[in-house]
Write a protein that holds these residues in place. Structure first.
Motif, PDB file in Angstrom:
ATOM      1  N   LEU A   1     -14.025 -64.860 -16.270  1.00  0.00           N
ATOM      2  CA  LEU A   1     -13.363 -63.708 -17.539  1.00  0.00           C
ATOM      3  C   LEU A   1     -13.948 -64.961 -18.423  1.00  0.00           C
ATOM      4  N   ALA A   2     -14.823 -65.264 -18.646  1.00  0.00           N
ATOM      5  CA  ALA A   2     -15.999 -66.432 -19.371  1.00  0.00           C
ATOM      6  C   ALA A   2     -16.972 -65.612 -19.845  1.00  0.00           C
TER       7      ALA A   2
ATOM      8  N   GLN B   1      -8.258 -59.511  -6.273  1.00  0.00           N
ATOM      9  CA  GLN B   1      -8.279 -60.295  -7.039  1.00  0.00           C
ATOM     10  C   GLN B   1      -6.862 -59.005  -8.088  1.00  0.00           C
ATOM     11  N   ALA B   2      -5.830 -59.864  -8.592  1.00  0.00           N
ATOM     12  CA  ALA B   2      -5.066 -59.264  -9.930  1.00  0.00           C
ATOM     13  C   ALA B   2      -5.008 -59.818 -10.734  1.00  0.00           C
ATOM     14  N   SER B   3      -4.072 -59.444 -12.271  1.00  0.00           N
ATOM     15  CA  SER B   3      -3.789 -60.351 -13.132  1.00  0.00           C
ATOM     16  C   SER B   3      -2.439 -58.594 -13.899  1.00  0.00           C
TER      17      SER B   3
ATOM     18  N   LEU C   1      -7.661 -58.049 -18.880  1.00  0.00           N
ATOM     19  CA  LEU C   1      -8.626 -59.003 -19.145  1.00  0.00           C
ATOM     20  C   LEU C   1      -7.805 -60.435 -19.386  1.00  0.00           C
ATOM     21  N   GLY C   2      -6.880 -60.626 -17.900  1.00  0.00           N
ATOM     22  CA  GLY C   2      -6.642 -61.648 -18.460  1.00  0.00           C
ATOM     23  C   GLY C   2      -6.440 -62.788 -17.572  1.00  0.00           C
TER      24      GLY C   2
ATOM     25  N   PHE D   1       3.598 -69.694  -7.459  1.00  0.00           N
ATOM     26  CA  PHE D   1       3.436 -70.100  -8.675  1.00  0.00           C
ATOM     27  C   PHE D   1       4.080 -69.387  -9.708  1.00  0.00           C
ATOM     28  N   ASP D   2       4.348 -69.967 -10.825  1.00  0.00           N
ATOM     29  CA  ASP D   2       5.612 -69.509 -11.904  1.00  0.00           C
ATOM     30  C   ASP D   2       4.904 -69.850 -13.096  1.00  0.00           C
ATOM     31  N   ASP D   3       4.098 -68.617 -13.523  1.00  0.00           N
ATOM     32  CA  ASP D   3       3.887 -69.065 -15.319  1.00  0.00           C
ATOM     33  C   ASP D   3       3.929 -67.585 -16.354  1.00  0.00           C
ATOM     34  N   ILE D   4       3.461 -68.038 -17.222  1.00  0.00           N
ATOM     35  CA  ILE D   4       3.494 -66.754 -17.989  1.00  0.00           C
ATOM     36  C   ILE D   4       2.422 -65.331 -17.594  1.00  0.00           C
ATOM     37  N   HIS D   5       1.670 -66.036 -16.869  1.00  0.00           N
ATOM     38  CA  HIS D   5       0.920 -65.104 -16.086  1.00  0.00           C
ATOM     39  C   HIS D   5       1.207 -64.343 -15.055  1.00  0.00           C
ATOM     40  N   GLY D   6       2.122 -64.400 -14.538  1.00  0.00           N
ATOM     41  CA  GLY D   6       3.124 -64.169 -13.073  1.00  0.00           C
ATOM     42  C   GLY D   6       4.562 -64.201 -12.531  1.00  0.00           C
ATOM     43  N   LEU D   7       5.169 -63.699 -12.802  1.00  0.00           N
ATOM     44  CA  LEU D   7       6.396 -64.289 -11.531  1.00  0.00           C
ATOM     45  C   LEU D   7       6.233 -64.205 -10.186  1.00  0.00           C
TER      46      LEU D   7
END
Length: 274
Positions: free
Chosen positions: A95-96, A180-182, A186-187, A243-249
């Motif tokens: 997404l760049a 792919q999932a976000s 556009l995340g 993984f755990d961050d702001i982009h998904g629990l």
């Protein structure tokens, strides 16, 4: 961003002696994106002149660490290999902007070791093997799936250089499927799952990235049933590896990984299985 702790930029062709505070410079899209207070010298790989992509007689493809995302994308567009569509899918997962595509390198993405790194996803799914060069001239090989050890953690020794990643010809001959999932339209990737099916022997592969702290690669001698795939994925990925961050629990990433993996199984299986 200016790196105000850097006091020297060296040409990698001169092979300067490695010392604390050194860093390899490829495209620099990560290095110059945030402060790097530990860096004192940059060793520039841009003048090495490595061919971006080399097709070998055995059918394998060698991707130089300095190969840009744009170069890899163009290769995928021109290649007739069954796995070629996966190149474009993983490149677009950045997404760049075109500016990043023309500077960011495959090697840089791998050496960052970030869960959402799509070049990690691509090369791990196609059984990529890293060629690593030590400061003493020694060379060792390591599968991409073992090169990335965790979020931002790599099997890199001090001063060691990722020279290239080689994709076997057999892997390039496989059918592939991509999901792919976000959390956002556009995340950054919260989940990225790739399935492969080998037409020669019917074996099925599944690679989970972005949802996990490192790549997880599963292989089956024949396409698994829905239950077998779910059990194998549950056994392969420990609870603490989601993984755990702001982009998904972690719970959401785990759920989506299982959901998308089943979609890939169905897409790549010629007849539906229970």
């Amino acid at each position: 961003m200016d790196l105000n702790t850097v006091v020297d930029i060296l040409d990698a062709r001169r092979r300067p002696a490695w010392r604390p505070g050194d860093a390899w410079l490829g495209g620099g899209t990560y290095l110059f994106s945030e402060p790097q207070p530990q860096i004192r010298r940059l060793i520039d790989l841009g003048s090495m002149g490595w061919p971006a992509l080399t097709a070998h007689p055995d059918g394998s493809l060698e991707i130089a660490a300095t190969c840009t995302i744009a170069e890899l994308y163009r290769y995928g567009r021109s290649s007739t290999a069954p796995a070629a569509p996966l190149f474009g899918q993983c490149c677009r997962a950045f997404l760049a902007s075109f500016k990043i595509w023309n500077m960011a390198t495959v090697g840089g993405n791998l050496c960052n070791g970030l869960p959402a790194g799509p070049m990690i996803s691509l090369t791990a799914a196609l059984d990529g093997v890293c060629r690593l060069r030590g400061q003493d001239g020694s060379v060792r090989s390591l599968p991409v799936a073992d090169f990335v050890l965790g979020a931002g953690l790599k099997d890199l020794r001090p001063g060691e250089l990722l020279r290239s990643v080689t994709l076997p010809g057999a892997a390039l001959g496989r059918r592939t499927a991509f999901r792919q999932a976000s959390l956002y339209g556009l995340g950054r990737s919260g989940v990225l799952v790739i399935g492969t099916l080998d037409p020669r022997d019917g074996s099925f592969g599944l690679t989970v990235t972005a949802a996990t702290v490192r790549p997880y690669r599963l292989w089956f001698p024949a396409p698994p049933t829905r239950r077998r795939l779910a059990v194998a994925l549950d056994d392969a990925v420990p609870d603490g590896a989601w993984f755990d961050d702001i982009h998904g629990l972690p719970a959401w990433r785990r759920h989506m990984a299982f959901h998308l993996s089943e979609q890939l199984r169905r897409e790549l299986t010629t007849k539906d299985m229970p």
